[in-house]
Design an enzyme around this catalytic site. Structure first.
Site, PDB file in Angstrom:
ATOM      1  N   GLY A  17       2.776  -0.985   4.314  1.00  0.00           N
ATOM      2  CA  GLY A  17       2.828   0.408   3.910  1.00  0.00           C
ATOM      3  C   GLY A  17       4.269   0.870   3.770  1.00  0.00           C
ATOM      4  O   GLY A  17       4.920   0.680   2.733  1.00  0.00           O
ATOM      5  N   ASN A  73       0.869  -1.180   0.000  1.00  0.00           N
ATOM      6  CA  ASN A  73       0.000   0.000   0.000  1.00  0.00           C
ATOM      7  C   ASN A  73       0.907   1.232   0.000  1.00  0.00           C
ATOM      8  O   ASN A  73       1.488   1.578   1.022  1.00  0.00           O
ATOM      9  CB  ASN A  73      -0.888  -0.039   1.251  1.00  0.00           C
ATOM     10  CG  ASN A  73      -1.728   1.217   1.402  1.00  0.00           C
ATOM     11  OD1 ASN A  73      -1.827   2.028   0.464  1.00  0.00           O
ATOM     12  ND2 ASN A  73      -2.334   1.394   2.562  1.00  0.00           N
ATOM     13  N   TRP A  74       1.005   1.859  -1.164  1.00  0.00           N
ATOM     14  CA  TRP A  74       1.924   3.015  -1.280  1.00  0.00           C
ATOM     15  C   TRP A  74       1.330   4.285  -0.687  1.00  0.00           C
ATOM     16  O   TRP A  74       2.008   5.309  -0.611  1.00  0.00           O
ATOM     17  CB  TRP A  74       2.295   3.249  -2.741  1.00  0.00           C
ATOM     18  CG  TRP A  74       3.254   2.243  -3.306  1.00  0.00           C
ATOM     19  CD1 TRP A  74       3.909   1.247  -2.612  1.00  0.00           C
ATOM     20  CD2 TRP A  74       3.692   2.127  -4.671  1.00  0.00           C
ATOM     21  NE1 TRP A  74       4.717   0.531  -3.472  1.00  0.00           N
ATOM     22  CE2 TRP A  74       4.597   1.048  -4.733  1.00  0.00           C
ATOM     23  CE3 TRP A  74       3.393   2.836  -5.838  1.00  0.00           C
ATOM     24  CZ2 TRP A  74       5.223   0.661  -5.936  1.00  0.00           C
ATOM     25  CZ3 TRP A  74       4.002   2.454  -7.034  1.00  0.00           C
ATOM     26  CH2 TRP A  74       4.912   1.379  -7.068  1.00  0.00           C
ATOM     27  N   LYS A  75       0.054   4.265  -0.343  1.00  0.00           N
ATOM     28  CA  LYS A  75      -0.612   5.464   0.190  1.00  0.00           C
ATOM     29  C   LYS A  75      -0.376   6.656  -0.749  1.00  0.00           C
ATOM     30  O   LYS A  75      -0.366   6.471  -1.966  1.00  0.00           O
ATOM     31  CB  LYS A  75      -0.141   5.714   1.625  1.00  0.00           C
ATOM     32  CG  LYS A  75      -0.255   4.448   2.485  1.00  0.00           C
ATOM     33  CD  LYS A  75      -0.045   4.676   3.934  1.00  0.00           C
ATOM     34  CE  LYS A  75      -0.212   3.342   4.668  1.00  0.00           C
ATOM     35  NZ  LYS A  75      -0.136   3.464   6.110  1.00  0.00           N
ATOM     36  N   SER A  78       3.055  -2.122  10.349  1.00  0.00           N
ATOM     37  CA  SER A  78       4.503  -2.145  10.588  1.00  0.00           C
ATOM     38  C   SER A  78       5.160  -3.481  10.228  1.00  0.00           C
ATOM     39  O   SER A  78       6.087  -3.932  10.893  1.00  0.00           O
ATOM     40  CB  SER A  78       4.808  -1.774  12.045  1.00  0.00           C
ATOM     41  OG  SER A  78       4.406  -0.431  12.289  1.00  0.00           O
ATOM     42  N   GLU A  91      -6.861   4.659   7.542  1.00  0.00           N
ATOM     43  CA  GLU A  91      -6.725   6.103   7.269  1.00  0.00           C
ATOM     44  C   GLU A  91      -8.009   6.650   6.647  1.00  0.00           C
ATOM     45  O   GLU A  91      -8.381   7.796   6.897  1.00  0.00           O
ATOM     46  CB  GLU A  91      -5.499   6.353   6.381  1.00  0.00           C
ATOM     47  CG  GLU A  91      -4.217   6.224   7.196  1.00  0.00           C
ATOM     48  CD  GLU A  91      -3.054   5.587   6.466  1.00  0.00           C
ATOM     49  OE1 GLU A  91      -3.007   5.645   5.224  1.00  0.00           O
ATOM     50  OE2 GLU A  91      -2.187   5.009   7.156  1.00  0.00           O
ATOM     51  N   HIS A 139      -9.707   1.209   4.678  1.00  0.00           N
ATOM     52  CA  HIS A 139      -8.384   1.308   5.320  1.00  0.00           C
ATOM     53  C   HIS A 139      -8.497   2.238   6.533  1.00  0.00           C
ATOM     54  O   HIS A 139      -9.297   3.192   6.514  1.00  0.00           O
ATOM     55  CB  HIS A 139      -7.364   1.844   4.309  1.00  0.00           C
ATOM     56  CG  HIS A 139      -5.972   1.837   4.872  1.00  0.00           C
ATOM     57  ND1 HIS A 139      -5.498   2.870   5.629  1.00  0.00           N
ATOM     58  CD2 HIS A 139      -4.996   0.902   4.840  1.00  0.00           C
ATOM     59  CE1 HIS A 139      -4.264   2.579   6.029  1.00  0.00           C
ATOM     60  NE2 HIS A 139      -3.944   1.386   5.565  1.00  0.00           N
ATOM     61  N   GLU A 164      -5.776  -4.968  10.310  1.00  0.00           N
ATOM     62  CA  GLU A 164      -4.724  -3.996  10.591  1.00  0.00           C
ATOM     63  C   GLU A 164      -5.047  -3.254  11.887  1.00  0.00           C
ATOM     64  O   GLU A 164      -5.840  -2.291  11.873  1.00  0.00           O
ATOM     65  CB  GLU A 164      -4.621  -2.984   9.455  1.00  0.00           C
ATOM     66  CG  GLU A 164      -4.219  -3.595   8.135  1.00  0.00           C
ATOM     67  CD  GLU A 164      -3.620  -2.549   7.204  1.00  0.00           C
ATOM     68  OE1 GLU A 164      -2.482  -2.721   6.780  1.00  0.00           O
ATOM     69  OE2 GLU A 164      -4.292  -1.545   6.927  1.00  0.00           O
ATOM     70  N   GLY A 210       2.147   2.172  10.871  1.00  0.00           N
ATOM     71  CA  GLY A 210       3.107   3.262  10.755  1.00  0.00           C
ATOM     72  C   GLY A 210       3.763   3.637  12.077  1.00  0.00           C
ATOM     73  O   GLY A 210       4.384   4.685  12.193  1.00  0.00           O
TER      74      GLY A 210
HETATM   75  P1  PGA Z   1       2.593   0.355   7.662  1.00  0.00           P
HETATM   76  O1  PGA Z   1       1.177   0.570   6.965  1.00  0.00           O
HETATM   77  O2  PGA Z   1       3.164  -0.937   7.109  1.00  0.00           O
HETATM   78  O3  PGA Z   1       3.399   1.550   7.310  1.00  0.00           O
HETATM   79  O4  PGA Z   1       2.323   0.224   9.143  1.00  0.00           O
HETATM   80  C1  PGA Z   1       0.302  -0.503   6.709  1.00  0.00           C
HETATM   81  C2  PGA Z   1      -0.978  -0.002   6.101  1.00  0.00           C
HETATM   82  O5  PGA Z   1      -1.430   1.089   6.478  1.00  0.00           O
HETATM   83  O6  PGA Z   1      -1.589  -0.663   5.244  1.00  0.00           O
END
Ligand code: PGA
Length: 264
Positions: free
Chosen positions: A234, A9-11, A213, A98, A96, A168, A174
């Site tokens: 991510g 997931n490149w966001k 993470s 976010e 997600h 998640e 993150g």
């Molecule tokens: P992260 O993000 O690996 O940076 O914790 C995962 C995600 O939000 O899908």
């Protein structure tokens, strides 16, 4: 365990030129694998770029990070499932954390987005997970089950459908804090039981990924945990070298086969 899935997931990172450069590096160093599937979730503006670079390789899929719940219309700034599909996506992230916690997306909206994905012929990857205070209040199971039931509640044909789920925990995204493989596995077991209640035996074929993470160091333990069918990554998916070391994780079955061959 299902055939494992490694999802990036490149966001809101990597525009078309960076995405192209990333994919060129990645594809030269990562030959076709038959025992795992990779999914890239680039920003919407790069879906087509990534899909073009993948050039039909069947072990790599491209997905959208979000879609609107309507199929078309006056929704400035949004993309529909059809548009994502036309650009080359076959999968879409829905709900997600976010989207839920930065943009205020509700369970009802995730349900409508999963239904929109179904209409567009996209597989939704429904993301579920509890916040830290919910975990500390012992509400992990309640939250995850509520999100799961709600997210799939508007599908027309759940029985004939092929969704994915990503667990998640919000406190692990993150932050550098990962759930232990045992913690992840316990929640994945709860998700699997609920999926069985929804679709019966077909639940076993629905991949349930873990995210939060994940990196090359913790991926092997997470991927060998019961009911963990893959990882959604991510931060550690943004650099091609780091991503390559994650997708090359040696799987338990691979290690066992090598030990058998060497007579250990
Ligand atoms: P992260 O993000 O690996 O940076 O914790 C995962 C995600 O939000 O899908």
């Amino acid at each position: 365990m299902n055939h494992p899935i490694f999802a990036a997931n490149w966001k809101m990172n990597h525009g078309p030129s960076e995405a192209r450069a990333f994919m060129k590096t990645f594809l030269t160093q990562y030959p076709r694998h038959y025992d795992r599937t990779i999914i890239f979730f680039p920003p919407a503006a790069c879906i087509e770029t990534v899909d073009r670079e993948v050039d039909g390789r069947s072990d790599i899929l491209v997905g959208a990070q979000n879609i609107h719940w309507e199929d078309q219309g006056a929704f400035t700034g949004e993309i529909s499932g059809q548009i994502a599909r036309d650009a080359g996506a076959t999968v879409v992230l829905v709900g997600h954390s976010e989207r839920r916690h930065v943009f205020g997306e509700t369970d009802e909206e995730t349900a409508r987005k999963c239904a929109a994905a179904e209409r567009a012929g996209l597989r939704p990857m429904l993301c579920v997970g509890e916040k830290l205070e919910e975990r500390e209040a012992g509400k992990t199971e309640e939250v995850v089950l509520r999100q799961l039931r709600a997210g799939f509640s508007r599908l027309a044909q759940m029985d004939a459908f092929n969704p994915l789920v990503a667990y998640e925990p919000v406190w692990a995204i993150g932050t550098g804090r990962t759930a232990t493989a045992d913690d992840a596995s316990a929640t994945h077991g709860v998700i699997r039981e609920e999926l069985k209640a929804i679709v019966g035996d077909r639940a076993r074929a629905i991949p349930v990924l873990y995210g939060g993470s994940v990196n090359a160091g913790n991926a092997p333990a997470l991927l060998s945990a019961p009911d963990v069918d893959g990882v959604l990554v991510g931060g550690a998916s943004l650099d091609a070298g780091s991503w390559i070391s994650i997708v090359r994780t040696r799987l338990t079955a691979e290690i066992a086969a090598e030990e058998l061959a060497s007579g250990e």
